[in-house]
Motif scaffolding. Sequence first.
Motif, PDB file in Angstrom:
ATOM      1  N   PHE A  20       0.830  -1.199   0.000  1.00 52.64           N
ATOM      2  CA  PHE A  20       0.000   0.000   0.000  1.00 52.64           C
ATOM      3  C   PHE A  20       0.869   1.256   0.000  1.00 52.64           C
ATOM      4  O   PHE A  20       0.667   2.172  -0.812  1.00 52.64           O
ATOM      5  CB  PHE A  20      -0.938  -0.004   1.207  1.00 52.64           C
ATOM      6  CG  PHE A  20      -1.750   1.254   1.336  1.00 52.64           C
ATOM      7  CD1 PHE A  20      -2.868   1.444   0.540  1.00 52.64           C
ATOM      8  CD2 PHE A  20      -1.387   2.232   2.251  1.00 52.64           C
ATOM      9  CE1 PHE A  20      -3.614   2.612   0.650  1.00 52.64           C
ATOM     10  CE2 PHE A  20      -2.138   3.398   2.366  1.00 52.64           C
ATOM     11  CZ  PHE A  20      -3.248   3.591   1.565  1.00 52.64           C
ATOM     12  N   ALA A  21       1.840   1.317   0.904  1.00 51.68           N
ATOM     13  CA  ALA A  21       2.706   2.492   0.999  1.00 51.68           C
ATOM     14  C   ALA A  21       3.498   2.701  -0.284  1.00 51.68           C
ATOM     15  O   ALA A  21       3.639   3.829  -0.764  1.00 51.68           O
ATOM     16  CB  ALA A  21       3.656   2.355   2.191  1.00 51.68           C
ATOM     17  N   THR A  22       4.002   1.638  -0.855  1.00 46.93           N
ATOM     18  CA  THR A  22       4.768   1.727  -2.098  1.00 46.93           C
ATOM     19  C   THR A  22       3.905   2.249  -3.235  1.00 46.93           C
ATOM     20  O   THR A  22       4.303   3.157  -3.968  1.00 46.93           O
ATOM     21  CB  THR A  22       5.353   0.348  -2.465  1.00 46.93           C
ATOM     22  OG1 THR A  22       6.264  -0.045  -1.427  1.00 46.93           O
ATOM     23  CG2 THR A  22       6.088   0.388  -3.783  1.00 46.93           C
ATOM     24  N   MET A  29       1.414  10.349  -3.974  1.00 46.75           N
ATOM     25  CA  MET A  29       0.757  10.825  -2.757  1.00 46.75           C
ATOM     26  C   MET A  29       1.744  11.668  -1.960  1.00 46.75           C
ATOM     27  O   MET A  29       2.923  11.333  -1.857  1.00 46.75           O
ATOM     28  CB  MET A  29       0.263   9.659  -1.901  1.00 46.75           C
ATOM     29  CG  MET A  29      -0.500  10.119  -0.667  1.00 46.75           C
ATOM     30  SD  MET A  29      -1.127   8.768   0.357  1.00 46.75           S
ATOM     31  CE  MET A  29      -2.576   8.300  -0.586  1.00 46.75           C
ATOM     32  N   ILE A  30       1.254  12.744  -1.400  1.00 46.91           N
ATOM     33  CA  ILE A  30       2.083  13.621  -0.580  1.00 46.91           C
ATOM     34  C   ILE A  30       2.607  12.800   0.603  1.00 46.91           C
ATOM     35  O   ILE A  30       1.818  12.186   1.332  1.00 46.91           O
ATOM     36  CB  ILE A  30       1.267  14.835  -0.091  1.00 46.91           C
ATOM     37  CG1 ILE A  30       0.791  15.647  -1.297  1.00 46.91           C
ATOM     38  CG2 ILE A  30       2.074  15.689   0.877  1.00 46.91           C
ATOM     39  CD1 ILE A  30      -0.261  16.677  -0.964  1.00 46.91           C
ATOM     40  N   PRO A  31       3.929  12.756   0.773  1.00 46.80           N
ATOM     41  CA  PRO A  31       4.511  11.914   1.829  1.00 46.80           C
ATOM     42  C   PRO A  31       3.932  12.164   3.223  1.00 46.80           C
ATOM     43  O   PRO A  31       3.714  11.229   3.976  1.00 46.80           O
ATOM     44  CB  PRO A  31       6.001  12.250   1.770  1.00 46.80           C
ATOM     45  CG  PRO A  31       6.223  12.639   0.351  1.00 46.80           C
ATOM     46  CD  PRO A  31       4.968  13.376  -0.041  1.00 46.80           C
ATOM     47  N   LYS A  32       3.666  13.420   3.561  1.00 44.08           N
ATOM     48  CA  LYS A  32       3.123  13.737   4.880  1.00 44.08           C
ATOM     49  C   LYS A  32       1.724  13.136   5.045  1.00 44.08           C
ATOM     50  O   LYS A  32       1.362  12.678   6.122  1.00 44.08           O
ATOM     51  CB  LYS A  32       3.076  15.258   5.017  1.00 44.08           C
ATOM     52  CG  LYS A  32       3.073  15.795   6.389  1.00 44.08           C
ATOM     53  CD  LYS A  32       4.410  15.626   7.081  1.00 44.08           C
ATOM     54  CE  LYS A  32       4.438  16.564   8.264  1.00 44.08           C
ATOM     55  NZ  LYS A  32       5.213  16.096   9.361  1.00 44.08           N
ATOM     56  N   VAL A  33       0.944  13.123   3.974  1.00 43.40           N
ATOM     57  CA  VAL A  33      -0.392  12.519   4.014  1.00 43.40           C
ATOM     58  C   VAL A  33      -0.265  11.010   4.193  1.00 43.40           C
ATOM     59  O   VAL A  33      -0.957  10.404   5.021  1.00 43.40           O
ATOM     60  CB  VAL A  33      -1.189  12.859   2.733  1.00 43.40           C
ATOM     61  CG1 VAL A  33      -2.495  12.091   2.684  1.00 43.40           C
ATOM     62  CG2 VAL A  33      -1.438  14.361   2.637  1.00 43.40           C
ATOM     63  N   LEU A  34       0.630  10.398   3.435  1.00 47.30           N
ATOM     64  CA  LEU A  34       0.850   8.954   3.551  1.00 47.30           C
ATOM     65  C   LEU A  34       1.322   8.602   4.954  1.00 47.30           C
ATOM     66  O   LEU A  34       0.867   7.614   5.538  1.00 47.30           O
ATOM     67  CB  LEU A  34       1.862   8.482   2.505  1.00 47.30           C
ATOM     68  CG  LEU A  34       2.179   6.996   2.482  1.00 47.30           C
ATOM     69  CD1 LEU A  34       0.923   6.142   2.318  1.00 47.30           C
ATOM     70  CD2 LEU A  34       3.187   6.689   1.369  1.00 47.30           C
ATOM     71  N   THR A  46       8.017   6.125   7.135  1.00 46.00           N
ATOM     72  CA  THR A  46       7.143   5.861   5.995  1.00 46.00           C
ATOM     73  C   THR A  46       7.938   5.692   4.714  1.00 46.00           C
ATOM     74  O   THR A  46       7.743   4.728   3.971  1.00 46.00           O
ATOM     75  CB  THR A  46       6.135   7.021   5.815  1.00 46.00           C
ATOM     76  OG1 THR A  46       5.433   7.203   7.039  1.00 46.00           O
ATOM     77  CG2 THR A  46       5.165   6.735   4.689  1.00 46.00           C
ATOM     78  N   MET A  47       8.834   6.618   4.442  1.00 47.24           N
ATOM     79  CA  MET A  47       9.515   6.631   3.155  1.00 47.24           C
ATOM     80  C   MET A  47      10.709   5.676   3.093  1.00 47.24           C
ATOM     81  O   MET A  47      10.985   5.104   2.042  1.00 47.24           O
ATOM     82  CB  MET A  47       9.965   8.056   2.806  1.00 47.24           C
ATOM     83  CG  MET A  47       8.797   9.044   2.741  1.00 47.24           C
ATOM     84  SD  MET A  47       7.378   8.504   1.737  1.00 47.24           S
ATOM     85  CE  MET A  47       8.067   8.614   0.105  1.00 47.24           C
TER      86      MET A  47
END
Length: 69
Positions: A20-22, A29-34, A46-47
């Motif tokens: 999902f994250a990948t 998707m904006i990293p902060k939102v993810l 996350t990243m």
Amino acid sequence: CKKADKDFPQFSLHTFRHTFATKCANKGMIPKVLMGIMGHSSISMTMDYYSHQEVESAIEELRKVEVAF
């Protein structure tokens, strides 16, 4: 998995989190939102640990550079 098919590969729900994250990261998707969706307290979690670069995304980004030149 066992009921579906003996040859079906085993995987965990944790695998779905990575997938999902990948997918979200590679679709822009904006990293902060993810990070918020994933419930992480740091963007690096996350990243760095949950999102993985896909070959297709790398090729797409290189094509953007190619067009610029």
